[in-house]
Design an enzyme around this catalytic site. Structure first.
Site, PDB file in Angstrom:
ATOM      1  N   LEU A 143      31.054  43.280  42.509  1.00 28.59           N
ATOM      2  CA  LEU A 143      32.375  43.171  41.890  1.00 28.59           C
ATOM      3  C   LEU A 143      32.595  41.723  41.468  1.00 28.59           C
ATOM      4  O   LEU A 143      32.334  40.797  42.241  1.00 28.59           O
ATOM      5  CB  LEU A 143      33.474  43.578  42.873  1.00 28.59           C
ATOM      6  CG  LEU A 143      33.708  45.078  43.090  1.00 28.59           C
ATOM      7  CD1 LEU A 143      34.700  45.286  44.231  1.00 28.59           C
ATOM      8  CD2 LEU A 143      34.216  45.751  41.823  1.00 28.59           C
ATOM      9  N   ASP A 144      33.068  41.521  40.242  1.00 26.45           N
ATOM     10  CA  ASP A 144      33.398  40.178  39.792  1.00 26.45           C
ATOM     11  C   ASP A 144      34.504  39.597  40.673  1.00 26.45           C
ATOM     12  O   ASP A 144      35.290  40.349  41.263  1.00 26.45           O
ATOM     13  CB  ASP A 144      33.878  40.206  38.338  1.00 26.45           C
ATOM     14  CG  ASP A 144      32.785  40.638  37.374  1.00 26.45           C
ATOM     15  OD1 ASP A 144      31.602  40.427  37.698  1.00 26.45           O
ATOM     16  OD2 ASP A 144      33.115  41.175  36.299  1.00 26.45           O
ATOM     17  N   PRO A 145      34.612  38.260  40.765  1.00 26.74           N
ATOM     18  CA  PRO A 145      35.670  37.657  41.589  1.00 26.74           C
ATOM     19  C   PRO A 145      37.074  38.160  41.231  1.00 26.74           C
ATOM     20  O   PRO A 145      37.913  38.336  42.116  1.00 26.74           O
ATOM     21  CB  PRO A 145      35.520  36.161  41.293  1.00 26.74           C
ATOM     22  CG  PRO A 145      34.062  35.996  40.980  1.00 26.74           C
ATOM     23  CD  PRO A 145      33.679  37.244  40.234  1.00 26.74           C
TER      24      PRO A 145
ATOM     25  N   ALA B 282      37.978  41.093  40.308  1.00 23.86           N
ATOM     26  CA  ALA B 282      38.220  42.476  40.735  1.00 23.86           C
ATOM     27  C   ALA B 282      38.333  42.579  42.251  1.00 23.86           C
ATOM     28  O   ALA B 282      37.828  41.750  42.996  1.00 23.86           O
ATOM     29  CB  ALA B 282      37.091  43.369  40.240  1.00 23.86           C
TER      30      ALA B 282
ATOM     31  N   ARG C 166      36.286  45.659  31.724  1.00 26.49           N
ATOM     32  CA  ARG C 166      36.826  44.653  30.804  1.00 26.49           C
ATOM     33  C   ARG C 166      36.306  44.875  29.391  1.00 26.49           C
ATOM     34  O   ARG C 166      37.030  44.684  28.417  1.00 26.49           O
ATOM     35  CB  ARG C 166      36.492  43.247  31.303  1.00 26.49           C
ATOM     36  CG  ARG C 166      37.403  42.811  32.445  1.00 26.49           C
ATOM     37  CD  ARG C 166      37.090  41.426  32.922  1.00 26.49           C
ATOM     38  NE  ARG C 166      35.796  41.363  33.585  1.00 26.49           N
ATOM     39  CZ  ARG C 166      35.090  40.253  33.716  1.00 26.49           C
ATOM     40  NH1 ARG C 166      35.543  39.129  33.206  1.00 26.49           N
ATOM     41  NH2 ARG C 166      33.944  40.266  34.355  1.00 26.49           N
TER      42      ARG C 166
END
EC number: 5.4.99.25
Length: 272
Positions: free
Chosen positions: A37-39, A41, A171
């Site tokens: 997970l990206d930071p 999210a 996104r």
């Protein structure tokens, strides 16, 4: 300690940083996670300790379900609520138009991952390069949208729930959605609520065999399995090529059958 569970990664932490906190919490350095997970999210992150950290490739991790809030009329370099360059006051859309576009964006979609993403470029996360102003050469990808529905629309915020294939970027979906409306849009929030059958339940330890994407196989002489002895195809109930798991009372092993030969992929993994 063998343990696998769905953790809840908070917003603002990288998946690696969050894993470090879990290693300290459970006092175990042998750990891993799946489905970065990206930071920006938050949400479900599959975490495993001990021997279970070797099982990620055998897990059923799709489809993935997210809740996302699209902020209409906003241009952000990172397609989230950071790095915002422009905010426009745009006219409210008819809900029927929004639903029509969502219906159009089902099935296979081609996209380019965002520069601010967890994709690796020569070992470096794309978002780390983007923070330094370095543009990564990200290759076009495909994602499959299985389902998407509008939860609410309070202009300029559109809340959706979307179910997608592994490797999808919400996104990027937001960016493509905005193009169809002829506007800019970004995400103001993103939460993964489900990954395959994994849902957050207070880090409760799970029976990994219920989440593994393999068929069971059987052998009469379980001592062979316990001792890691060579197994012949004729000793197994199923002979078709592929990967299987075989379990005993306390352990399980993962085997591969190919060209009439049985190979251990993982042996004597202790059940938790």
């Amino acid at each position: 300690m063998n343990k696998i569970f769905a953790a809840f990664k908070p917003r603002g932490l990288s998946s690696n940083s969050f894993l470090s906190t879990l290693k300290k919490k459970y006092k175990n350095k042998k750990a891993g996670y799946s489905g970065t997970l990206d930071p920006f999210a938050k949400g479900v992150l599959i975490v495993a300790f001990g021997q279970y950290a070797k099982l990620f490739r055998f897990l059923k991790k799709t489809p993935k379900t997210y809740k996302a809030t699209l902020w209409l009329g906003v241009y952000s370099l990172s397609l989230d609520d950071q790095n915002i360059k422009k905010i426009q006051n745009i006219k409210e859309f008819d809900l029927a138009i929004l639903k029509q576009i969502i219906d159009q964006m089902q099935g296979i979609i081609s996209y380019t991952p965002p520069q601010f993403s967890a994709k690796r470029i020569n070992g470096t996360r794309a978002y780390e390069l983007a923070k330094k102003g370095i543009e990564a050469n990200l290759k076009p990808c495909q994602m499959e949208v299985f389902d998407c529905k509008i939860l609410s629309y309070n202009h300029p915020f559109l809340n959706i729930e979307i179910t997608v294939s592994e490797g999808a970027y919400i996104r990027s979906y937001c960016e493509l959605f905005a193009r169809k409306l002829g506007i800019n849009a970004t995400l103001s929030s993103l939460e993964r609520i489900k990954e395959g059958k994994f849902v957050y339940n207070n880090e409760k330890s799970l029976n990994v065999l219920k989440y593994i994407n393999l068929k069971p196989n059987f052998i009469k002489d379980l001592n062979k399995l316990e001792n890691g002895a060579k197994i012949f195809v004729e000793e197994l109930e199923f002979h078709d090529e592929g990967d299987y798991y075989i379990e005993t009372e306390k352990y399980f092993s993962i085997i591969n059958i190919k060209e009439n030969t049985v190979k251990y992929l993982l042996n004597k993994v202790e059940k938790c």
